[in-house]
Enzyme design. Sequence first.
Site, PDB file in Angstrom:
ATOM      1  N   HIS A  97       0.967  -1.130   0.225  1.00  0.00           N
ATOM      2  CA  HIS A  97      -0.095   0.284   0.049  1.00  0.00           C
ATOM      3  C   HIS A  97       0.894   1.511   0.068  1.00  0.00           C
ATOM      4  O   HIS A  97       0.176   2.226  -0.553  1.00  0.00           O
ATOM      5  CB  HIS A  97      -1.043   0.425   1.198  1.00  0.00           C
ATOM      6  CG  HIS A  97      -1.870  -1.200   1.360  1.00  0.00           C
ATOM      7  ND1 HIS A  97      -2.143  -1.415   2.538  1.00  0.00           N
ATOM      8  CD2 HIS A  97      -2.608  -1.261   0.275  1.00  0.00           C
ATOM      9  CE1 HIS A  97      -3.103  -2.468   2.001  1.00  0.00           C
ATOM     10  NE2 HIS A  97      -3.483  -2.928   0.998  1.00  0.00           N
ATOM     11  N   SER A 119      -3.040  -7.932   2.780  1.00  0.00           N
ATOM     12  CA  SER A 119      -3.145  -7.540   4.461  1.00  0.00           C
ATOM     13  C   SER A 119      -3.557  -8.893   5.141  1.00  0.00           C
ATOM     14  O   SER A 119      -3.307  -9.202   6.496  1.00  0.00           O
ATOM     15  CB  SER A 119      -4.477  -6.774   5.060  1.00  0.00           C
ATOM     16  OG  SER A 119      -3.763  -5.272   4.240  1.00  0.00           O
ATOM     17  N   ARG A 161      -1.880  -6.054  -8.241  1.00  0.00           N
ATOM     18  CA  ARG A 161      -0.796  -7.366  -8.285  1.00  0.00           C
ATOM     19  C   ARG A 161      -1.079  -8.196  -9.299  1.00  0.00           C
ATOM     20  O   ARG A 161      -0.333  -7.520 -10.687  1.00  0.00           O
ATOM     21  CB  ARG A 161      -1.113  -8.129  -6.629  1.00  0.00           C
ATOM     22  CG  ARG A 161      -0.460  -6.774  -5.576  1.00  0.00           C
ATOM     23  CD  ARG A 161      -1.262  -7.043  -4.154  1.00  0.00           C
ATOM     24  NE  ARG A 161      -2.331  -7.789  -4.398  1.00  0.00           N
ATOM     25  CZ  ARG A 161      -3.340  -8.504  -3.832  1.00  0.00           C
ATOM     26  NH1 ARG A 161      -2.735  -8.301  -2.641  1.00  0.00           N
ATOM     27  NH2 ARG A 161      -4.505  -8.194  -3.772  1.00  0.00           N
ATOM     28  N   LYS A 169     -16.443  -4.487  11.912  1.00  0.00           N
ATOM     29  CA  LYS A 169     -16.673  -5.957  12.482  1.00  0.00           C
ATOM     30  C   LYS A 169     -16.004  -6.522  13.282  1.00  0.00           C
ATOM     31  O   LYS A 169     -15.289  -7.762  13.855  1.00  0.00           O
ATOM     32  CB  LYS A 169     -18.004  -6.513  12.577  1.00  0.00           C
ATOM     33  CG  LYS A 169     -19.333  -5.035  13.397  1.00  0.00           C
ATOM     34  CD  LYS A 169     -20.585  -6.182  13.630  1.00  0.00           C
ATOM     35  CE  LYS A 169     -21.461  -5.176  14.065  1.00  0.00           C
ATOM     36  NZ  LYS A 169     -22.636  -4.977  12.819  1.00  0.00           N
TER      37      LYS A 169
END
Length: 171
Positions: free
Chosen positions: A20, A131, A93, A44
């Site tokens: 990022h 991530s 990517r 959440k």
Amino acid sequence: MGTPLTAIYPGSFDPLTLGHVDLIRRGSRIFPRLVVAVLRNREKSALFTVAERMEMLHEVTAQMPGVEIAEFEGLLVDFAEKVGAGALLRGIRAISDYEYEFQMAWMNRRMAPALETVFMMPGEDYAYLSSRLVKEVAAGGRAVTGMVPPAVEARLRAKFGETAASARQRP
Ligand code: PNS
């Protein structure tokens, strides 16, 4: 729609990776104003709160001219209109990213024809970084050095405790 000189780089950033950061750097060389926008409605199931994610983004981009950090809820095209952006920046990517990215780009174009999606490739060191995988590695007690900025690594260590992140370097 706004001027193409303002772009939005949207995402979950849970957490921010060096991939990022690489995209933000590349994007900020092209767009004089780059708004990094954190999506709010996934909190959440997220590891970090939106506030934590924004704090990390602020820390990492502090020295990057023209880069702003924001949060958004609802549709990205509405947020783009609100900040006067003319372009959406997304990183691509591997080939596997294409289908999802193209679906989003076409849908966003249907809703906001003047808003242009711009794809950029991250540096090759980050081509397989995500991530989700960073979280799995950190949760499993392995080091994530070189995958995330030091500020993020420290927070991952704090989340997963002493046995996590760089505390347990194995061969
Ligand atoms: O980092 P991510 O999770 O790949 O980012 C996805 C994001 C935030 C760009 C996407 O989920 C999004 O734009 N959400 C906002 C809702 C929206 O506008 N949906 C329609 C997109 S076609």
